[in-house]
Design a protein around this motif. Structure first.
Motif, short mmCIF file in Angstrom:
data_model
loop_
_atom_site.label_atom_id
_atom_site.label_comp_id
_atom_site.label_asym_id
_atom_site.label_seq_id
_atom_site.Cartn_x
_atom_site.Cartn_y
_atom_site.Cartn_z
N VAL A 10 0.82 -1.21 0.00
CA VAL A 10 0.00 0.00 0.00
C VAL A 10 0.86 1.27 0.00
O VAL A 10 0.36 2.36 -0.26
CB VAL A 10 -0.97 -0.03 1.23
CG1 VAL A 10 -0.25 0.38 2.50
CG2 VAL A 10 -2.19 0.88 0.99
N SER A 150 -11.76 5.33 -7.13
CA SER A 150 -10.68 4.37 -6.92
C SER A 150 -10.23 4.38 -5.46
O SER A 150 -9.73 3.39 -4.94
CB SER A 150 -9.51 4.67 -7.85
OG SER A 150 -8.88 5.87 -7.46
N LYS A 151 -10.40 5.51 -4.79
CA LYS A 151 -10.04 5.57 -3.36
C LYS A 151 -11.07 4.81 -2.52
O LYS A 151 -10.76 4.28 -1.46
CB LYS A 151 -10.01 7.02 -2.87
CG LYS A 151 -9.05 7.91 -3.60
CD LYS A 151 -7.72 7.97 -2.88
CE LYS A 151 -6.85 9.07 -3.39
NZ LYS A 151 -5.69 8.63 -4.15
N ARG A 152 -12.32 4.82 -3.00
CA ARG A 152 -13.37 4.15 -2.22
C ARG A 152 -13.42 2.66 -2.49
O ARG A 152 -13.97 1.90 -1.70
CB ARG A 152 -14.73 4.78 -2.54
CG ARG A 152 -14.96 6.04 -1.71
CD ARG A 152 -16.33 6.64 -1.98
NE ARG A 152 -16.36 7.36 -3.23
CZ ARG A 152 -17.08 7.01 -4.29
NH1 ARG A 152 -17.86 5.95 -4.25
NH2 ARG A 152 -17.05 7.73 -5.39
N ALA A 153 -12.82 2.23 -3.63
CA ALA A 153 -12.90 0.82 -4.00
C ALA A 153 -12.33 -0.05 -2.90
O ALA A 153 -11.32 0.29 -2.28
CB ALA A 153 -12.12 0.59 -5.29
N GLY A 154 -12.99 -1.14 -2.63
CA GLY A 154 -12.45 -2.09 -1.67
C GLY A 154 -12.71 -1.72 -0.23
O GLY A 154 -12.17 -2.34 0.69
N ALA A 155 -13.53 -0.69 0.02
CA ALA A 155 -13.78 -0.32 1.42
C ALA A 155 -14.54 -1.43 2.14
O ALA A 155 -14.48 -1.53 3.36
CB ALA A 155 -14.57 0.99 1.48
N GLY A 156 -15.25 -2.24 1.38
CA GLY A 156 -15.80 -3.46 1.96
C GLY A 156 -17.13 -3.28 2.66
O GLY A 156 -17.74 -4.25 3.07
#
Ligand code: PMP
Length: 415
Positions: A10, A150-156
């Motif tokens: 990261v 893209s920053k929010r992607a994967g926040a789950g």
């Protein structure tokens, strides 16, 4: 195992600047191989007064020498009391701002979380309006109001209760987000419930250095006031003098209901954040929003020293405005000369962006700048903007040197 293979994938900045930084003073960072780098990144806006400013360092060393309290949760300490006194006297009183001060936790995102939570608590409403291109932090509440997908992607988890509207200048200014919001709220057939708050940056930093016009900001404040929506200004990156005045919203003559501050508050790169709100919004119950690191006393010490050093008069503000005009001119020349590659230059005070038509070119320019001893980062939804945030305290010669190096980097990349 070496250090960089131990650190998570990261990591970001260490990839772009593959050296080991060791010392820093003023506008320069020095790496372990003895190379100096002119810092036009300034901790992403956390180092408005440069690295290790001697006056702030002295205050910190004196405090540590006398065994001043370092950690104190939210106990009252002499350092906190001194900071609050200075903040009231040098920042709030001269601007006739009647704000309460909350210490929400150590970083910018903590300030945004407290602001959103308070707005929802005060109004009993859930929705927060945010803008295209916005960046408000990486924890879940602040991430929900951040624009870049893209920053929010994967926040789950679902990041809900947010409406997004066009920021000033979106799509070449063709679409007015404010008119849209106003007319939708006026028409019951829209099905929209009144939002709790609008959160806005006056200049979007991570979004590509997009300054909102003062008239647009004033219209936004008027709309919020008329409709009973709380206005939150996120001044985490653009506050503490980055655009000239202490608060970036001063340019528009508006008074937000809630203000988020962090980054350069401590003046020394130490974590510190504040959430400010109109006194009558202080509906918090004791202990309702707490956190272990609300009492970073070394940060209070350097923050109070910074207020005494830089905000006793308007000299820094005026100097930043003059330098803003210099950046406008110099970057304007670059934009003109390389118009085939540069789509715009824009900024306010000492926050500037050079936008490239082709995003990878911006990265190559930043890399070419690094090779020449200048640290600059990219921002924008496609990372298409080279962002310049020099320390406000840089010398005129250093600013000119940085602009020259940037010019050379652009020439070497697209010339
Ligand atoms: N708001 C804005 C406008 C920011 O620029 C940032 C950081 N880039 C944040 C909030 C989040 O601050 P932090 O990284 O300290 O949590």
């Amino acid at each position: 195992m070496n250090a960089s293979s131990l650190e998570s994938e990261v990591r970001s900045y260490s990839r772009n600047w593959p050296v080991v930084f060791d010392r820093a003073r003023g506008s320069r960072l020095h790496d372990r191989d003895g190379r100096a780098h002119l810092d036009f990144f300034a901790g992403a806006g956390a180092l408005n007064y440069g690295h290790n400013h001697p006056v702030l360092k002295r205050a910190l060393l004196d405090y540590l020498e006398r065994d001043g309290v370092t950690h104190s949760l939210d106990m009252l300490t002499a350092a906190k009391e001194d900071f609050l006194t200075e903040f009231g006297a040098r920042v709030l009183a001269p601007r006739r701002l009647d704000y309460r001060v909350q210490f929400p936790g150590p970083t910018g995102t903590n300030s945004v979380e407290a602001a959103l939570k308070l707005a929802r608590k005060v109004t009993g409403r859930q929705t927060v309006v945010a803008f295209t291109g916005a960046f408000h932090g990486m924890s879940l509440g602040s991430l929900a109001v951040t624009g870049n997908a893209s920053k929010r992607a994967g926040a789950g988890v679902p990041l809900g209760h947010t409406w997004r509207l066009p920021y000033d200048g979106f799509a070449g200014g063709q679409v007015s987000g404010l008119k849209l919001l106003d007319s939708m709220l006026a028409d019951r057939s829209s099905g929209l419930d009144l939002p709790a708050a609008v959160i806005v940056e006056t200049v979007q930093g991570e979004g590509g250095v997009n300054p909102a016009g003062p008239a647009w900001l004033a219209d936004l404040a008027e709309l919020c006031d008329r409709r009973g929506i709380l206005l939150v200004v996120d001044d985490v990156q653009m506050g503490c003098g980055r655009t000239g005045p202490f608060f970036s919203f001063e340019v528009a003559g508006i008074t937000p209901d809630i203000v988020c501050l962090s980054k350069s508050l401590s003046g020394y790169g130490l974590p510190m954040a504040l959430t400010l709100f109109r006194t009558e919004l202080d509906v918090w119950q004791p202990g309702e929003h707490n956190g272990t690191f609300r009492g970073n006393n070394p940060a209070f010490v350097t923050a109070a020293a910074a207020l005494r050093e830089f905000w006793a008069d308007s000299a820094l503000e005026k100097q930043t405005e003059v330098r803003g005009a210099l950046f406008d001119e110099r970057l304007g020349e670059l934009a003109e000369r390389y118009a085939a590659h540069v789509s715009a230059h824009r900024g306010r005070g000492l926050a500037w962006g050079l936008a490239f038509r082709d995003a990878p070119v911006a990265r190559r320019v930043a890399d070419a700048a690094f090779a020449r001893g200048l640290l600059v980062e990219t921002s924008g939804s496609e990372d298409e903007v080279v962002k310049l945030l020099p320390p406000l305290t840089a010398g005129d010669d250093e600013l000119a040197e940085g602009l020259d190096l940037l010019g050379e980097a652009v020439a070497a990349t697209v010339g």
